[in-house]
Design an enzyme around this catalytic site. Sequence first.
Site, PDB file in Angstrom:
ATOM      1  N   ARG A  64       3.434 -10.225  36.093  1.00 45.58           N
ATOM      2  CA  ARG A  64       2.357  -9.527  35.368  1.00 45.58           C
ATOM      3  C   ARG A  64       1.015 -10.208  35.579  1.00 45.58           C
ATOM      4  NH1 ARG A  64       7.086  -8.971  32.001  1.00 45.58           N
ATOM      5  NH2 ARG A  64       6.686 -11.051  31.225  1.00 45.58           N
ATOM      6  N   GLU A 101      14.468 -22.573  28.224  1.00 49.38           N
ATOM      7  CA  GLU A 101      15.298 -22.864  27.061  1.00 49.38           C
ATOM      8  C   GLU A 101      16.714 -23.259  27.517  1.00 49.38           C
ATOM      9  OE1 GLU A 101      15.048 -19.768  24.215  1.00 49.38           O
ATOM     10  OE2 GLU A 101      16.282 -20.854  22.759  1.00 49.38           O
TER      11      GLU A 101
HETATM   12  P1  AMP Z   1       6.180 -19.890  28.349  1.00 46.47           P
HETATM   13  O1  AMP Z   1       6.461 -20.586  29.648  1.00 46.47           O
HETATM   14  O2  AMP Z   1       7.125 -20.242  27.257  1.00 46.47           O
HETATM   15  O3  AMP Z   1       4.723 -20.043  27.927  1.00 46.47           O
HETATM   16  O4  AMP Z   1       6.434 -18.338  28.619  1.00 46.47           O
HETATM   17  C1  AMP Z   1       5.476 -17.576  29.263  1.00 46.47           C
HETATM   18  C2  AMP Z   1       6.070 -16.625  30.276  1.00 46.47           C
HETATM   19  O5  AMP Z   1       7.224 -15.957  29.769  1.00 46.47           O
HETATM   20  C3  AMP Z   1       5.056 -15.561  30.599  1.00 46.47           C
HETATM   21  O6  AMP Z   1       5.095 -15.328  32.011  1.00 46.47           O
HETATM   22  C4  AMP Z   1       5.493 -14.349  29.803  1.00 46.47           C
HETATM   23  O7  AMP Z   1       5.332 -13.185  30.551  1.00 46.47           O
HETATM   24  C5  AMP Z   1       6.964 -14.602  29.444  1.00 46.47           C
HETATM   25  N1  AMP Z   1       7.228 -14.463  27.978  1.00 46.47           N
HETATM   26  C6  AMP Z   1       7.573 -15.464  27.130  1.00 46.47           C
HETATM   27  N2  AMP Z   1       7.767 -15.010  25.872  1.00 46.47           N
HETATM   28  C7  AMP Z   1       7.507 -13.679  25.912  1.00 46.47           C
HETATM   29  C8  AMP Z   1       7.503 -12.636  24.918  1.00 46.47           C
HETATM   30  N3  AMP Z   1       7.805 -12.859  23.620  1.00 46.47           N
HETATM   31  N4  AMP Z   1       7.169 -11.385  25.319  1.00 46.47           N
HETATM   32  C9  AMP Z   1       6.856 -11.137  26.617  1.00 46.47           C
HETATM   33  N5  AMP Z   1       6.850 -12.059  27.595  1.00 46.47           N
HETATM   34  C10 AMP Z   1       7.175 -13.329  27.266  1.00 46.47           C
END
Ligand code: AMP
Length: 181
Positions: A64, A101
């Site tokens: 995205r 995770e």
């Molecule tokens: P993080 O690495 O935990 O910051 O997760 C970010 C990535 O995971 C991004 O590329 C988001 O598109 C996806 N992502 C994580 N949580 C969500 C969520 N609740 N809804 C949509 N996309 C998410």
Amino acid sequence: MNVRSNTDIKSLIRSIPDYPKPGIIFRDVTTLFANARGLRATIDELIWPFIGEQIDYVAGIEARGFILGGAVARELGVGFVPIRKKGKLPWKTIGKEYQLEYGVDTVEIHADAVGRGDRILLVDDLIATGGTATAAIELLQESGGEVVAAAFVVDLPFLKGADRIAARGLKVHTLVAFEGE
Ligand code: AMP
């Protein structure tokens, strides 16, 4: 309501409970991207802090972040650099593993994508824990780039990812925030 564009970006994002697993609310930006006013407003809101800033490249995170990053790069009049999942790029790459995770994932860029001292704006749709963005920032830095800022449509502030990025000295720009898992 986002003041500059007069469009309610937040209300155009679809929230899907228990996806991809129980307890997670997925913030689906495809509904925002499909809305002509919403898409335009999103790009306008993402770029305004960086107009007049010295930026050499926009880097977007698969997938995205490609949709947003391409449009942001076009508006800022700079080139676009893709940060991809492992094994997708055709030339010499450098990679960075990061913790999920459960398990690990790897992001990659072309080894020659950015030059020493290039000033980079990182773009993705959402920041949660900041793990993905941190891996992307470290990758760009290892390539010699200077990551000056990161921009996201959605912030999940309770996961403190934006704080983690800001603590590294980057300017962090987000458009809407959702509280709660
Ligand atoms: P993080 O690495 O935990 O910051 O997760 C970010 C990535 O995971 C991004 O590329 C988001 O598109 C996806 N992502 C994580 N949580 C969500 C969520 N609740 N809804 C949509 N996309 C998410």
